[in-house]
Design a protein around this motif. Sequence first.
Motif, mmCIF file in Angstrom:
data_model
loop_
_atom_site.group_PDB
_atom_site.id
_atom_site.type_symbol
_atom_site.label_atom_id
_atom_site.label_comp_id
_atom_site.label_asym_id
_atom_site.label_seq_id
_atom_site.Cartn_x
_atom_site.Cartn_y
_atom_site.Cartn_z
ATOM 1 N N GLN A 101 0.823 -1.202 0.000
ATOM 2 C CA GLN A 101 0.000 0.000 0.000
ATOM 3 C C GLN A 101 0.861 1.258 0.000
ATOM 4 O O GLN A 101 0.563 2.234 -0.699
ATOM 5 C CB GLN A 101 -0.930 -0.011 1.210
ATOM 6 C CG GLN A 101 -2.007 -1.088 1.138
ATOM 7 C CD GLN A 101 -2.881 -1.109 2.377
ATOM 8 O OE1 GLN A 101 -2.558 -0.504 3.404
ATOM 9 N NE2 GLN A 101 -4.001 -1.816 2.293
ATOM 10 N N LEU A 102 1.936 1.242 0.779
ATOM 11 C CA LEU A 102 2.817 2.412 0.835
ATOM 12 C C LEU A 102 3.443 2.692 -0.521
ATOM 13 O O LEU A 102 3.484 3.850 -0.972
ATOM 14 C CB LEU A 102 3.907 2.191 1.885
ATOM 15 C CG LEU A 102 4.976 3.284 1.975
ATOM 16 C CD1 LEU A 102 4.357 4.603 2.410
ATOM 17 C CD2 LEU A 102 6.089 2.877 2.937
ATOM 18 N N ILE A 103 3.930 1.650 -1.185
ATOM 19 C CA ILE A 103 4.549 1.840 -2.504
ATOM 20 C C ILE A 103 3.529 2.392 -3.494
ATOM 21 O O ILE A 103 3.837 3.276 -4.301
ATOM 22 C CB ILE A 103 5.141 0.511 -2.998
ATOM 23 C CG1 ILE A 103 6.303 0.072 -2.104
ATOM 24 C CG2 ILE A 103 5.615 0.637 -4.442
ATOM 25 C CD1 ILE A 103 6.804 -1.330 -2.381
ATOM 26 N N GLY A 104 2.304 1.889 -3.436
ATOM 27 C CA GLY A 104 1.271 2.367 -4.355
ATOM 28 C C GLY A 104 0.879 3.806 -4.088
ATOM 29 O O GLY A 104 0.852 4.636 -5.011
ATOM 30 N N TYR A 105 0.579 4.142 -2.826
ATOM 31 C CA TYR A 105 0.142 5.491 -2.492
ATOM 32 C C TYR A 105 1.260 6.513 -2.655
ATOM 33 O O TYR A 105 1.073 7.569 -3.265
ATOM 34 C CB TYR A 105 -0.383 5.530 -1.050
ATOM 35 C CG TYR A 105 -1.616 4.696 -0.822
ATOM 36 C CD1 TYR A 105 -2.516 4.436 -1.847
ATOM 37 C CD2 TYR A 105 -1.907 4.148 0.432
ATOM 38 C CE1 TYR A 105 -3.647 3.667 -1.648
ATOM 39 C CE2 TYR A 105 -3.039 3.375 0.645
ATOM 40 C CZ TYR A 105 -3.902 3.143 -0.397
ATOM 41 O OH TYR A 105 -5.022 2.379 -0.201
ATOM 42 N N ASP A 106 2.427 6.193 -2.110
ATOM 43 C CA ASP A 106 3.530 7.145 -2.178
ATOM 44 C C ASP A 106 4.025 7.290 -3.610
ATOM 45 O O ASP A 106 4.400 8.395 -4.035
ATOM 46 C CB ASP A 106 4.669 6.683 -1.271
ATOM 47 C CG ASP A 106 5.709 7.767 -1.059
ATOM 48 O OD1 ASP A 106 5.344 8.840 -0.540
ATOM 49 O OD2 ASP A 106 6.876 7.555 -1.414
ATOM 50 N N GLY A 107 4.028 6.190 -4.364
ATOM 51 C CA GLY A 107 4.426 6.282 -5.765
ATOM 52 C C GLY A 107 3.501 7.192 -6.552
ATOM 53 O O GLY A 107 3.954 8.007 -7.361
ATOM 54 N N THR A 108 2.189 7.092 -6.307
ATOM 55 C CA THR A 108 1.226 7.958 -6.990
ATOM 56 C C THR A 108 1.457 9.417 -6.642
ATOM 57 O O THR A 108 1.447 10.301 -7.518
ATOM 58 C CB THR A 108 -0.201 7.549 -6.620
ATOM 59 O OG1 THR A 108 -0.429 6.185 -7.016
ATOM 60 C CG2 THR A 108 -1.223 8.437 -7.308
ATOM 61 N N CYS A 109 1.686 9.694 -5.357
ATOM 62 C CA CYS A 109 1.926 11.078 -4.918
ATOM 63 C C CYS A 109 3.191 11.643 -5.547
ATOM 64 O O CYS A 109 3.212 12.798 -6.003
ATOM 65 C CB CYS A 109 2.032 11.134 -3.396
ATOM 66 S SG CYS A 109 0.515 10.730 -2.515
#
Length: 255
Positions: A101-109
């Motif tokens: 989840q962190l990789i997905g959310y932070d990557g999007t940001c």
Amino acid sequence: MSDVSEYVVLFHGDLVTGERIKAAQQHCSIEGSPWNRMQHVIFVPGLFHLKMACADAIWQIFIQPSAAREDVMSLMQDVGILRPREIGIYTSKPGFQRMHQLIGYDGTCRHLDCWRVEVQVRNREHTSLDIFALSEPSFEDLQEIADNISRKYIGNYQLRQMWNKSASQRDQQYENSLLLNKYFMLYEELSYAMNHGDIGRVESCIITWILIFKATGKHKYATQMMDFLCSVHFNYPEGLWYVLKGNAKLGTNII
């Protein structure tokens, strides 16, 4: 093994499953027939477990070392924004779900922030992505901006040239961001290829992740994936190669 489709048995599983199958084959290696030697059993690494190893490798690089948390542009700083109540969990052992989840959310940001900076460089009046969207850019414009972002904000061959500069000429925050964006994109590409059954792209991604596994001390995963790729392309008969490709596609659609 005259007829591959008649005798081959494929086993999907994690690294431990592969080690147990290999141990069983070594134990039966003295037997007289290929069947009793379990030569028909072929271990196929589970891609979901590979994905877990990739997420753990990112954690080992960007969160586990205390020095990696000091930079204001570090991944740990983003954890404080996205998951302020779970900072202690991420510094110890967050597990696959939290890291995914962190990789997905932070990557999007981070991707959106790169877009914000790039569109403002092209036009100072575009101070936000909302204003940029109101300008109704064409598809060609979006494609050109995306190409520029991939060259400027993702680590490539130029990163080594930056490292060779003197300390006064280097921007280490920028360098760290380039490297983090690169690893996030590698993880996203692997996930996309797995979910869409693009086994050719999965194999291409595995080659890069093998090097990352070696750098982070995951030598068993690196060796297992390297042996599997070599066996698929150089050791197994052509008929079995197509069977493995088909099974890999079915396996990735489930993830």
